[in-house]
Design a protein around this motif. Structure first.
Motif, PDB file in Angstrom:
ATOM      1  N   GLY A 112       0.877  -1.265   0.108  1.00 47.65           N
ATOM      2  CA  GLY A 112       0.108   0.219   0.055  1.00 47.65           C
ATOM      3  C   GLY A 112       0.718   1.343  -0.011  1.00 47.65           C
ATOM      4  O   GLY A 112       0.186   2.384   0.426  1.00 47.65           O
ATOM      5  N   LYS A 113       2.082   1.348  -0.204  1.00 48.74           N
ATOM      6  CA  LYS A 113       3.088   2.142  -0.243  1.00 48.74           C
ATOM      7  C   LYS A 113       3.034   2.962  -1.718  1.00 48.74           C
ATOM      8  O   LYS A 113       3.587   4.172  -1.614  1.00 48.74           O
ATOM      9  N   ALA A 114       2.777   2.413  -2.756  1.00 50.23           N
ATOM     10  CA  ALA A 114       2.904   2.942  -4.010  1.00 50.23           C
ATOM     11  C   ALA A 114       1.936   4.120  -4.449  1.00 50.23           C
ATOM     12  O   ALA A 114       0.798   3.825  -3.636  1.00 50.23           O
ATOM     13  N   ILE A 115       2.385   4.738  -5.167  1.00 49.01           N
ATOM     14  CA  ILE A 115       1.462   5.576  -5.923  1.00 49.01           C
ATOM     15  C   ILE A 115       0.839   5.167  -6.932  1.00 49.01           C
ATOM     16  O   ILE A 115       1.497   4.519  -7.998  1.00 49.01           O
ATOM     17  N   PRO A 116      -0.617   4.768  -7.165  1.00 47.39           N
ATOM     18  CA  PRO A 116      -1.174   4.266  -8.186  1.00 47.39           C
ATOM     19  C   PRO A 116      -0.934   4.718  -9.648  1.00 47.39           C
ATOM     20  O   PRO A 116      -0.916   5.937  -9.743  1.00 47.39           O
ATOM     21  N   ASN A 117      -0.549   3.793 -10.356  1.00 50.82           N
ATOM     22  CA  ASN A 117      -0.438   3.972 -11.783  1.00 50.82           C
ATOM     23  C   ASN A 117      -1.082   3.004 -12.789  1.00 50.82           C
ATOM     24  O   ASN A 117      -0.850   1.703 -12.809  1.00 50.82           O
ATOM     25  N   ASN A 118      -2.048   3.486 -13.363  1.00 47.99           N
ATOM     26  CA  ASN A 118      -2.734   2.461 -14.170  1.00 47.99           C
ATOM     27  C   ASN A 118      -2.034   1.656 -15.276  1.00 47.99           C
ATOM     28  O   ASN A 118      -2.585   0.456 -15.535  1.00 47.99           O
TER      29      ASN A 118
END
Length: 138
Positions: A112-118
């Motif tokens: 849950g640490k990532a910045i979401p990238n589609n």
């Protein structure tokens, strides 16, 4: 001859002993310009109006907690990636190798640490053969 560039004019420095006509030359000062290093319109002193790149004052920025945080991966996506990966019998490192990514990327998505990238989510979807929840568009 030495050349000095001042404003948009070029002046030549006289060689030694050639001081005649030197009175017509402008006063030349070596060193920093009087306003070197200052921002235009700075005014100086006070310190109260310091603005950040977002246009917020430094004190307001320190007090801010939610508005300026990056979006992180949702709990649904974290769990979906983890379940699909374990169902395929893959480790985080094996999945990352399949996707030509660093294992840290998969770890950040699952923790849950990532910045979401589609685009990355779509790659993971294809590798795992599972539909994953996407990050909302900005």
């Amino acid at each position: 001859l030495e050349y000095l560039f001042l404003d948009s004019a070029v002046y030549t420095m006289p060689s030694r002993g050639e001081m005649s006509g030197f009175d017509d030359q402008p006063n030349i000062v070596f060193g920093k310009a009087p306003n070197a290093g200052k921002k235009p319109g700075g005014g100086g002193g006070g310190g109260g109006g310091t603005q950040t790149g977002t246009g917020m004052s430094a004190a307001k920025l320190d007090a801010e907690t939610e508005e300026l945080k990056h979006k992180t991966v949702s709990k649904d996506l974290r769990l979906a990636i983890s379940k699909a990966r374990t169902a395929k019998g893959l480790t985080q490192k094996q999945l990352a190798t399949q996707l030509n990514m660093q294992p840290q990327v998969i770890n950040e998505y699952e923790s849950g640490k990532a910045i979401p990238n589609n685009a990355i989510i779509a790659k993971i979807e294809r590798a795992l053969g599972a539909k994953l929840p996407r990050a909302p568009k900005k």
